[in-house]
Design an enzyme around this catalytic site. Structure first.
Site, PDB file in Angstrom:
ATOM      1  N   ARG A   1       0.824  -1.223   0.000  1.00 41.71           N
ATOM      2  CA  ARG A   1       0.000   0.000   0.000  1.00 41.71           C
ATOM      3  C   ARG A   1       0.859   1.276   0.000  1.00 41.71           C
ATOM      4  O   ARG A   1       0.455   2.296   0.523  1.00 41.71           O
ATOM      5  CB  ARG A   1      -0.972   0.009   1.192  1.00 41.71           C
ATOM      6  CG  ARG A   1      -1.921  -1.176   1.232  1.00 41.71           C
ATOM      7  CD  ARG A   1      -2.830  -1.232   0.015  1.00 41.71           C
ATOM      8  NE  ARG A   1      -3.673  -2.423   0.041  1.00 41.71           N
ATOM      9  CZ  ARG A   1      -3.387  -3.562  -0.563  1.00 41.71           C
ATOM     10  NH1 ARG A   1      -2.270  -3.676  -1.280  1.00 41.71           N
ATOM     11  NH2 ARG A   1      -4.186  -4.590  -0.493  1.00 41.71           N
TER      12      ARG A   1
ATOM     13  N   SER B   1     -11.205   0.441   3.239  1.00 42.07           N
ATOM     14  CA  SER B   1     -10.438  -0.011   4.402  1.00 42.07           C
ATOM     15  C   SER B   1      -9.812   1.181   5.115  1.00 42.07           C
ATOM     16  O   SER B   1      -9.138   2.001   4.498  1.00 42.07           O
ATOM     17  CB  SER B   1      -9.339  -0.984   3.966  1.00 42.07           C
ATOM     18  OG  SER B   1      -9.902  -2.150   3.406  1.00 42.07           O
TER      19      SER B   1
ATOM     20  N   GLU C   1      -4.880   3.416   6.162  1.00 45.20           N
ATOM     21  CA  GLU C   1      -4.792   3.249   4.713  1.00 45.20           C
ATOM     22  C   GLU C   1      -5.541   4.388   4.023  1.00 45.20           C
ATOM     23  O   GLU C   1      -5.148   4.846   2.962  1.00 45.20           O
ATOM     24  CB  GLU C   1      -5.389   1.903   4.293  1.00 45.20           C
ATOM     25  CG  GLU C   1      -5.329   1.638   2.811  1.00 45.20           C
ATOM     26  CD  GLU C   1      -5.720   0.223   2.460  1.00 45.20           C
ATOM     27  OE1 GLU C   1      -6.511   0.033   1.530  1.00 45.20           O
ATOM     28  OE2 GLU C   1      -5.212  -0.723   3.116  1.00 45.20           O
TER      29      GLU C   1
END
Length: 299
Positions: A174, A225, A295
């Site tokens: 990520r 998320s 995130e």
């Protein structure tokens, strides 16, 4: 500010507006107004807009489809540029594709399946755009952007542009080089795919979409998320073990369906969501001694 709007319109950079409510452009439906809101109609329009904003010392924030964003109720001072229509071009070149930063991932995965191109099935249910996906190395179902990206056309904060190779993007879980070391935004990207069986590709897309529909609360406004998985642990599982699923502060609620999602249950504010984020961070740290990292992009 009106003079700047007039100048941008003279240059035909795209759609320009003042005091645009950003909650209209985020999937969690939270966010105050942007002083100046620009939707470029082309890469050249984007470059022209950046030049005008730089000349007038106006700070710039770039967003995509707003699926991974949390924006304060006070809004954003300066200019917000949204990569959307006008930056959603697609060119299929045998087993490679060149695609604009504003192209939606869900639509892309469906469109290229018609050309029997495989490699984007993992993104079939991700409600974002190419620019954001490259920026954060989006992934799911055991794959991510780093597995298929050849190179990305990047707009840096100083207004310059450059193509970066996969290696130069320095992808990690990520993460990419664009988030810290070389801050910038993906205008377009080239991906390497493989020829596959159309029916198998469609079946894989359907499976991933059904999984997301069954396990994630996309029937409510949410930002996707909230936390990165602190591997080998999973954020949603930690939240569930703490008994926090369903916990609500103000209008924001930790989803009953998935512990790593916060939904806008009832006209939630930015502060409501941040309070839940801090609660989760504190509780996970206290019980597991794990530092949770968001995130979702918090502007």
């Amino acid at each position: 500010m009106q003079q700047i709007v007039d100048r941008l319109n003279e240059l035909s950079v795209g759609k320009v507006s003042l005091n645009e409510p950003l909650k209209k452009h985020t999937t969690i439906k939270i966010g105050g107004p942007a002083d100046l809101f620009i939707q470029p109609q082309s890469i050249q329009g984007l470059k022209d807009a950046i030049d005008v904003l730089k000349e007038n010392d106006i700070p710039v924030q770039v967003i995509g489809r707003g699926s991974n964003l949390l924006i304060p109720d006070e809004g954003i001072r300066g200019a917000v540029i949204q990569f959307s229509k006008g930056l959603d071009h697609l060119e299929v070149m045998d087993d490679q594709i060149r695609v604009g930063g504003g192209y939606p991932l869900v639509r892309l995965s469906a469109v290229i399946s018609r050309d029997e191109l495989s490699g984007f099935e993992f993104a079939g249910g991700i409600p974002g755009s190419i620019g954001g996906a490259v920026y954060m190395n989006a992934g799911a179902h055991g794959s991510d952007i780093s597995n298929i990206l050849v190179k990305a056309h990047i707009l840096f904060e100083d207004g310059t542009t450059e193509w970066l190779t996969n290696e130069e993007m320095k992808f990690d879980y990520r993460k990419s080089v664009l988030q810290d070391e070389r801050k910038g935004y993906c205008i377009e990207a080239i991906f390497q795919l493989e020829k596959g069986d159309k029916q198998e590709i469609l079946a894989e897309l359907k499976k991933h979409k059904e999984y997301r529909r069954e396990t994630q609360p996309w029937d409510h406004p949410c930002a996707g998320s909230i936390f990165r998985n602190p591997l080998p642990n999973h954020a949603g599982q930690l939240v569930e073990e703490l008994g926090l699923k369903g916990h609500q502060i103000g209008g924001a609620k930790i989803s009953d369906l998935h512990g790593n999602f916060i939904v806008n249950e009832d006209d939630a504010t930015y502060d409501d969501v941040m309070a839940l984020i801090e609660l989760i961070k504190d509780r996970v740290k206290d019980k597991y001694d794990i530092e949770m990292v968001t995130e979702v992009e918090i502007l």
